[in-house]
Design an enzyme around this catalytic site. Structure first.
Site, PDB file in Angstrom:
ATOM      1  N   SER A 132       1.030  -1.357   0.061  1.00 33.16           N
ATOM      2  CA  SER A 132       0.041   0.002   0.076  1.00 33.16           C
ATOM      3  C   SER A 132       0.808   1.408  -0.166  1.00 33.16           C
ATOM      4  O   SER A 132       2.008   1.232   0.387  1.00 33.16           O
ATOM      5  CB  SER A 132      -0.792  -0.209   1.166  1.00 33.16           C
ATOM      6  OG  SER A 132      -1.433   1.434   1.493  1.00 33.16           O
ATOM      7  N   TYR A 146      -1.924  -0.723  10.225  1.00 30.61           N
ATOM      8  CA  TYR A 146      -1.838  -1.217   8.818  1.00 30.61           C
ATOM      9  C   TYR A 146      -0.361  -0.594   8.169  1.00 30.61           C
ATOM     10  O   TYR A 146       0.077  -1.278   7.315  1.00 30.61           O
ATOM     11  CB  TYR A 146      -3.002  -0.465   8.273  1.00 30.61           C
ATOM     12  CG  TYR A 146      -3.274  -0.678   6.863  1.00 30.61           C
ATOM     13  CD1 TYR A 146      -3.688  -1.809   6.250  1.00 30.61           C
ATOM     14  CD2 TYR A 146      -2.957   0.283   5.690  1.00 30.61           C
ATOM     15  CE1 TYR A 146      -3.867  -2.172   4.957  1.00 30.61           C
ATOM     16  CE2 TYR A 146      -3.471   0.178   4.574  1.00 30.61           C
ATOM     17  CZ  TYR A 146      -3.717  -1.257   4.025  1.00 30.61           C
ATOM     18  OH  TYR A 146      -3.829  -1.491   2.533  1.00 30.61           O
TER      19      TYR A 146
HETATM   20  P1  NDP Z   1     -11.233  -6.300   0.261  1.00 31.93           P
HETATM   21  O1  NDP Z   1     -11.666  -6.219   1.629  1.00 31.93           O
HETATM   22  O2  NDP Z   1     -12.411  -5.580  -0.879  1.00 31.93           O
HETATM   23  O3  NDP Z   1     -10.930  -7.828  -0.277  1.00 31.93           O
HETATM   24  C1  NDP Z   1      -9.932  -8.451   0.482  1.00 31.93           C
HETATM   25  C2  NDP Z   1      -9.585  -9.806  -0.276  1.00 31.93           C
HETATM   26  O4  NDP Z   1      -8.461 -10.468   0.595  1.00 31.93           O
HETATM   27  C3  NDP Z   1     -10.901 -10.880  -0.219  1.00 31.93           C
HETATM   28  O5  NDP Z   1     -10.631 -11.607  -1.496  1.00 31.93           O
HETATM   29  C4  NDP Z   1     -10.474 -11.471   1.003  1.00 31.93           C
HETATM   30  O6  NDP Z   1     -11.214 -12.681   0.819  1.00 31.93           O
HETATM   31  C5  NDP Z   1      -9.066 -11.757   1.112  1.00 31.93           C
HETATM   32  N1  NDP Z   1      -8.736 -11.945   2.480  1.00 31.93           N
HETATM   33  C6  NDP Z   1      -8.946 -11.365   3.564  1.00 31.93           C
HETATM   34  N2  NDP Z   1      -8.400 -11.794   4.585  1.00 31.93           N
HETATM   35  C7  NDP Z   1      -8.156 -12.974   4.323  1.00 31.93           C
HETATM   36  C8  NDP Z   1      -7.670 -14.121   4.920  1.00 31.93           C
HETATM   37  N3  NDP Z   1      -7.352 -14.107   6.082  1.00 31.93           N
HETATM   38  N4  NDP Z   1      -7.356 -15.531   4.313  1.00 31.93           N
HETATM   39  C9  NDP Z   1      -7.530 -15.232   2.863  1.00 31.93           C
HETATM   40  N5  NDP Z   1      -7.998 -14.257   2.143  1.00 31.93           N
HETATM   41  C10 NDP Z   1      -8.308 -13.251   2.736  1.00 31.93           C
HETATM   42  O7  NDP Z   1      -9.828  -5.633  -0.090  1.00 31.93           O
HETATM   43  P2  NDP Z   1      -9.153  -4.782  -1.257  1.00 31.93           P
HETATM   44  O8  NDP Z   1      -9.320  -5.546  -2.433  1.00 31.93           O
HETATM   45  O9  NDP Z   1      -9.164  -3.343  -1.099  1.00 31.93           O
HETATM   46  O10 NDP Z   1      -7.583  -4.968  -0.819  1.00 31.93           O
HETATM   47  C11 NDP Z   1      -6.657  -5.963  -1.612  1.00 31.93           C
HETATM   48  C12 NDP Z   1      -5.461  -5.832  -0.821  1.00 31.93           C
HETATM   49  O11 NDP Z   1      -5.220  -4.325  -1.526  1.00 31.93           O
HETATM   50  C13 NDP Z   1      -4.939  -5.624   0.239  1.00 31.93           C
HETATM   51  O12 NDP Z   1      -3.650  -6.271   0.734  1.00 31.93           O
HETATM   52  C14 NDP Z   1      -4.899  -4.277   0.812  1.00 31.93           C
HETATM   53  O13 NDP Z   1      -4.349  -4.017   2.124  1.00 31.93           O
HETATM   54  C15 NDP Z   1      -4.558  -3.546  -0.284  1.00 31.93           C
HETATM   55  N6  NDP Z   1      -4.849  -2.313  -0.621  1.00 31.93           N
HETATM   56  C16 NDP Z   1      -6.052  -1.925  -0.844  1.00 31.93           C
HETATM   57  C17 NDP Z   1      -6.379  -0.538  -1.083  1.00 31.93           C
HETATM   58  C18 NDP Z   1      -7.881  -0.002  -1.362  1.00 31.93           C
HETATM   59  O14 NDP Z   1      -7.775   1.194  -1.247  1.00 31.93           O
HETATM   60  N7  NDP Z   1      -8.853  -0.780  -1.765  1.00 31.93           N
HETATM   61  C19 NDP Z   1      -5.404   0.474  -1.155  1.00 31.93           C
HETATM   62  C20 NDP Z   1      -3.844  -0.052  -0.904  1.00 31.93           C
HETATM   63  C21 NDP Z   1      -3.917  -1.393  -0.681  1.00 31.93           C
HETATM   64  P3  NDP Z   1     -12.445 -13.282   1.708  1.00 31.93           P
HETATM   65  O15 NDP Z   1     -13.623 -12.282   1.687  1.00 31.93           O
HETATM   66  O16 NDP Z   1     -12.876 -14.416   1.019  1.00 31.93           O
HETATM   67  O17 NDP Z   1     -11.958 -13.599   3.263  1.00 31.93           O
END
Ligand code: NDP
Length: 237
Positions: A132, A146
């Site tokens: 991030s 975070y």
């Molecule tokens: P979402 O919350 O929309 O989606 C998160 C994804 O990660 C889901 O598919 C979820 O699966 C999976 N996930 C979360 N926890 C677990 C776990 N314990 N085991 C397996 N899978 C897991 O998040 P984003 O798409 O927004 O974020 C994705 C990545 O991008 C993250 O690393 C986030 O920190 C990073 N990011 C996002 C930003 C944003 O503005 N959106 C900005 C900067 C970085 P499930 O629902 O099945 O648990």
């Protein structure tokens, strides 16, 4: 022939948001894609059916399960570690167990998954971790846990690039700014504050992040490793 025909891709955390866009991108580009999910079974099953990919339940908070998933994935050309969670609030009030869980998912899992992948990848293997821009800049209170988890990925990538370089495997971090997902909706309450830090006053799209990941996984990025790739509308500038 599509860009990733014949390639095997594993996406940790692919059921929703940025991860789902990455799954779609690699599937459209001809790869054989497996992705993990934890809580969103229904979304995962639907995405797998739509994209002709494979969804498997693996909780990134469980180190041994993550290592086993990577180990049992067979031949792997590309590993994308996207699974990540946020935790925001007064550092003096946050539940320490919740902080430790965040560190397990956002830091421990990427480290152990990367190391396990390197054991099995051939020369040309690619590891891409979703960090991030908050690894570089945390402009408001309440984001220390975070931010620490995302800046830890920077040191990890710099170090592992040196361990994996002799094997011909690259590792890079993609650092998004605000991206329109369930975790950070474009019309959410933080929208105006976030856009105030940015040169491009909009949330990015998950597909824009997936495009950067695809480039890093492709043949043109063979000399790119140990580096951070920010895609943030100048949030961090
Ligand atoms: P979402 O919350 O929309 O989606 C998160 C994804 O990660 C889901 O598919 C979820 O699966 C999976 N996930 C979360 N926890 C677990 C776990 N314990 N085991 C397996 N899978 C897991 O998040 P984003 O798409 O927004 O974020 C994705 C990545 O991008 C993250 O690393 C986030 O920190 C990073 N990011 C996002 C930003 C944003 O503005 N959106 C900005 C900067 C970085 P499930 O629902 O099945 O648990």
């Amino acid at each position: 022939m599509a860009a990733f025909t014949g390639k095997s891709v594993l996406v940790l955390g692919g059921s929703r948001g940025i991860g789902a866009a990455i799954v779609k991108r690699f599937a459209a580009d001809g790869a054989r894609v497996t992705f993990t999910y934890a809580g969103s079974r229904e979304a995962a099953v639907q995405l797998a059916a739509e994209t002709e990919t494979t969804a498997v339940m693996t909780d990134s908070a469980d180190r041994d399960a993550v290592i086993a998933r990577v180990r049992d994935s067979g031949r792997l050309d590309v590993l994308v570690i996207n699974a990540g969670i946020g935790l925001f609030g007064d550092a003096l009030e946050l539940d320490p167990d919740a902080v430790d869980r965040l560190i397990r998912i956002n830091v421990h899992a990427p480290y152990h998954a990367s190391v396990e992948a390197a054991r099995h990848m051939k020369e040309g293997g690619r590891i891409i971790v979703i960090g991030s821009v908050n690894g570089d800049r945390m402009p408001f209170a309440g984001g220390a846990a975070y931010a620490l988890s995302k800046s830890a990925l920077q040191g990890m990538a710099r170090g592992l690039a040196r361990d994996f370089g002799p094997r011909g495997i690259t590792i890079n971090v993609v650092q998004p700014g605000p991206i329109d997902t369930d975790a950070n909706p474009a019309d959410g309450p933080m929208k105006d504050l976030m856009h105030s830090f940015m040169a491009l006053k909009r949330h990015g799209q998950p597909s824009e992040v997936a495009a950067m990941v695809a480039w890093l996984a492709g043949p043109e990025a063979g000399f790119v490793t140990g580096a951070m790739h920010t895609i943030d509308g100048a949030f961090g500038a």
